[in-house]
Scaffold this motif. Structure first.
Motif, PDB file in Angstrom:
ATOM      1  N   ALA A  62       0.836  -1.206   0.000  1.00 27.45           N
ATOM      2  CA  ALA A  62       0.000   0.000   0.000  1.00 27.45           C
ATOM      3  C   ALA A  62       0.870   1.256   0.000  1.00 27.45           C
ATOM      4  O   ALA A  62       0.587   2.225  -0.694  1.00 27.45           O
ATOM      5  CB  ALA A  62      -0.936  -0.003   1.206  1.00 27.45           C
ATOM      6  N   PHE A  63       1.950   1.231   0.788  1.00 26.24           N
ATOM      7  CA  PHE A  63       2.872   2.362   0.781  1.00 26.24           C
ATOM      8  C   PHE A  63       3.495   2.539  -0.591  1.00 26.24           C
ATOM      9  O   PHE A  63       3.589   3.669  -1.102  1.00 26.24           O
ATOM     10  CB  PHE A  63       3.987   2.155   1.813  1.00 26.24           C
ATOM     11  N   LEU A  64       3.972   1.455  -1.204  1.00 27.12           N
ATOM     12  CA  LEU A  64       4.622   1.557  -2.513  1.00 27.12           C
ATOM     13  C   LEU A  64       3.694   2.202  -3.532  1.00 27.12           C
ATOM     14  O   LEU A  64       4.108   3.075  -4.303  1.00 27.12           O
ATOM     15  CB  LEU A  64       5.066   0.172  -2.989  1.00 27.12           C
ATOM     16  N   TYR A  65       2.448   1.759  -3.529  1.00 32.45           N
ATOM     17  CA  TYR A  65       1.478   2.366  -4.439  1.00 32.45           C
ATOM     18  C   TYR A  65       1.329   3.860  -4.158  1.00 32.45           C
ATOM     19  O   TYR A  65       1.343   4.687  -5.069  1.00 32.45           O
ATOM     20  CB  TYR A  65       0.124   1.659  -4.300  1.00 32.45           C
ATOM     21  N   LYS A  66       1.227   4.215  -2.892  1.00 35.71           N
ATOM     22  CA  LYS A  66       1.000   5.614  -2.539  1.00 35.71           C
ATOM     23  C   LYS A  66       2.223   6.482  -2.798  1.00 35.71           C
ATOM     24  O   LYS A  66       2.091   7.668  -3.122  1.00 35.71           O
ATOM     25  CB  LYS A  66       0.575   5.703  -1.065  1.00 35.71           C
ATOM     26  N   PHE A  67       3.435   5.911  -2.665  1.00 33.29           N
ATOM     27  CA  PHE A  67       4.653   6.675  -2.937  1.00 33.29           C
ATOM     28  C   PHE A  67       4.622   7.302  -4.327  1.00 33.29           C
ATOM     29  O   PHE A  67       5.131   8.411  -4.533  1.00 33.29           O
ATOM     30  CB  PHE A  67       5.893   5.781  -2.839  1.00 33.29           C
ATOM     31  N   LEU A  68       4.042   6.602  -5.294  1.00 40.63           N
ATOM     32  CA  LEU A  68       4.017   7.107  -6.669  1.00 40.63           C
ATOM     33  C   LEU A  68       3.311   8.459  -6.769  1.00 40.63           C
ATOM     34  O   LEU A  68       3.705   9.309  -7.565  1.00 40.63           O
ATOM     35  CB  LEU A  68       3.311   6.104  -7.581  1.00 40.63           C
TER      36      LEU A  68
END
Length: 199
Positions: free
Chosen positions: A53-59
């Motif tokens: 979820a963090f990786l997706y949001k980092f974008l």
């Protein structure tokens, strides 16, 4: 250090994950729904889902340089090295979503497979040597994310850490600058540590 029973540890991980608004926005759900969904999940699987979820949001909190997009309408390219489970979870989260008008494509890569130009590269696992090797072989990766002890020292832009049983992350502004990558102040505000000018 006191060891919690598995059930209590799972509940505590789920509850503590809710503390960061960044994660809740990424999950696209309410705190109660998130806790209900993941309270019964094993701790490793929960940690993987939180990190995905963090990786997706980092974008959404990264501004990529113009040369990062050969095709003006091309997708945001994500690659995962070292964890098919993480790649599958990230693909599930990103399915059908767009960021800044761009679809998201997730690719699994083998450890020794050539790394193509990607917008986000996640190197899974705690092996420092492997992380360093993969990062050296990925000069065309912009937002690099690791989860090992020395991630930032090896040139990663973001490195996950577990602090007080909660997924947190450190950021290297120097590594971001080398990639001509701009990170939102909203992302930096929720980071555990922001590193600038040395280790």
């Amino acid at each position: 250090m006191k060891t919690l029973p598995p059930d209590r540890l799972r509940r505590r991980l789920a509850c503590r994950a809710l503390a960061l608004p960044l994660l809740l926005a990424a999950a696209g759900t309410s705190p109660r729904a998130f806790a209900d969904r993941y309270a019964e999940t094993g701790a490793p699987a929960l940690e993987r889902r939180v990190k995905a979820a963090f990786l997706y949001k980092f974008l959404g909190y990264a501004e990529f340089p113009p040369q990062a997009f050969g095709d003006p309408a091309g997708p945001l390219m994500l690659a995962v090295v070292g964890s098919d489970d993480m790649a599958a979870e990230l693909a599930r989260i990103a399915a059908g979503r767009v960021i800044a008008g761009r679809p998201i494509a997730v690719r699994r890569l083998g450890e020794h497979e050539p790394i193509p130009p990607v917008h986000l590269l996640f190197v899974a696992g705690s092996d420092n040597e492997r992380a360093a090797r993969v990062l050296r072989a990925a000069p065309a990766a912009y937002l690099t994310v690791t989860e090992c002890e020395g991630g930032l020292r090896f040139g990663s832009v973001i490195n996950f850490r577990i602090i007080d049983e909660r997924v947190r992350f450190d950021v290297s502004l120097d590594a971001a600058d080398r990639k001509n990558l701009k990170l939102s102040s909203r992302l930096l505000t929720v980071a555990n540590r922001v590193q600038k000018g040395g280790a």
